[in-house]
Design a protein around this motif. Structure first.
Motif, PDB file in Angstrom:
ATOM      1  N   GLU A  90       0.128   3.854  -2.719  1.00  0.00           N
ATOM      2  CA  GLU A  90      -1.102   4.624  -2.454  1.00  0.00           C
ATOM      3  C   GLU A  90      -0.848   5.692  -1.390  1.00  0.00           C
ATOM      4  O   GLU A  90      -1.290   6.836  -1.523  1.00  0.00           O
ATOM      5  CB  GLU A  90      -2.210   3.680  -2.003  1.00  0.00           C
ATOM      6  CG  GLU A  90      -3.561   4.325  -1.878  1.00  0.00           C
ATOM      7  CD  GLU A  90      -4.642   3.316  -1.532  1.00  0.00           C
ATOM      8  OE1 GLU A  90      -5.490   3.656  -0.693  1.00  0.00           O
ATOM      9  OE2 GLU A  90      -4.637   2.205  -2.087  1.00  0.00           O
ATOM     10  N   GLU A 102       0.810  -1.221   0.000  1.00  0.00           N
ATOM     11  CA  GLU A 102       0.000   0.000   0.000  1.00  0.00           C
ATOM     12  C   GLU A 102       0.845   1.275   0.000  1.00  0.00           C
ATOM     13  O   GLU A 102       0.304   2.378  -0.081  1.00  0.00           O
ATOM     14  CB  GLU A 102      -0.956   0.007   1.204  1.00  0.00           C
ATOM     15  CG  GLU A 102      -0.290   0.122   2.562  1.00  0.00           C
ATOM     16  CD  GLU A 102       0.237  -1.189   3.145  1.00  0.00           C
ATOM     17  OE1 GLU A 102       0.664  -1.171   4.307  1.00  0.00           O
ATOM     18  OE2 GLU A 102       0.228  -2.228   2.462  1.00  0.00           O
ATOM     19  N   SER A 125       0.994   8.576  -2.783  1.00  0.00           N
ATOM     20  CA  SER A 125       0.144   9.424  -3.620  1.00  0.00           C
ATOM     21  C   SER A 125      -0.929  10.165  -2.832  1.00  0.00           C
ATOM     22  O   SER A 125      -1.726  10.900  -3.424  1.00  0.00           O
ATOM     23  CB  SER A 125      -0.537   8.568  -4.697  1.00  0.00           C
ATOM     24  OG  SER A 125       0.432   7.977  -5.520  1.00  0.00           O
ATOM     25  N   SER A 126      -0.959   9.983  -1.532  1.00  0.00           N
ATOM     26  CA  SER A 126      -2.008  10.628  -0.728  1.00  0.00           C
ATOM     27  C   SER A 126      -1.854  12.149  -0.769  1.00  0.00           C
ATOM     28  O   SER A 126      -0.787  12.694  -1.053  1.00  0.00           O
ATOM     29  CB  SER A 126      -1.945  10.139   0.725  1.00  0.00           C
ATOM     30  OG  SER A 126      -0.785  10.638   1.359  1.00  0.00           O
TER      31      SER A 126
END
Length: 148
Positions: free
Chosen positions: A103, A100, A106-107
């Motif tokens: 992800e 993860e 990219s938050s």
């Protein structure tokens, strides 16, 4: 003859590997797929991240907050654009254990923290002076005999 009997009789016997051993070997072969210079750069970024986590008493498990804090901290020591490269290395090193992480990287908080550091703490690229005709004529003789 059923499928299970057929496959057992025709396949050589190989020992069972634990999941941990499979993960270790997979990480090793994937790591070998990278160029050596990239492997060193990724390892350096990863060591930087783990040292930061230890100093701050954070878990090494990536979170948006941890990466955001890492960006702010490192941007005071190196160029924020370099921190962006470090994040790539950290993601590459940690994604086997924590898939993860891409992800998380990219938050919104991570991307905005990086953008803010680049804007506030980054320095413009230093452009080199253009070559003059004199520079070109001085050096052209040196390279005319080079064969490609």
């Amino acid at each position: 003859m059923n499928l299970q009997q057929c496959s057992v009789t025709r396949q050589p016997h190989h020992e069972h590997w634990s999941l941990e051993r499979l993960k270790e070997w997979r990480a090793w072969v994937i790591g070998s797929s990278l160029e050596q210079v990239m492997t060193k750069a990724y390892a350096s970024a990863f060591l930087s991240y783990t040292a930061f986590c230890e100093r701050q008493n954070f878990s090494i498990q990536p979170t948006a907050n941890t990466l955001s804090f890492y960006i702010v901290y490192m941007s005071h020591h190196i160029q924020p654009r370099s921190v962006k490269s470090y994040l790539s290395g950290i993601c590459a090193e940690l994604e086997m254990t924590w898939p993860e992480i891409r992800e998380i990287r990219s938050s919104r908080i991570v991307t905005r923290t990086l953008a803010g550091c680049i804007k506030l703490l980054g320095q413009p690229a230093q452009c080199k002076c253009t070559l003059s005709e004199q520079d070109l004529s001085t050096h052209s003789g040196k390279y005319s005999s080079v064969k490609y």
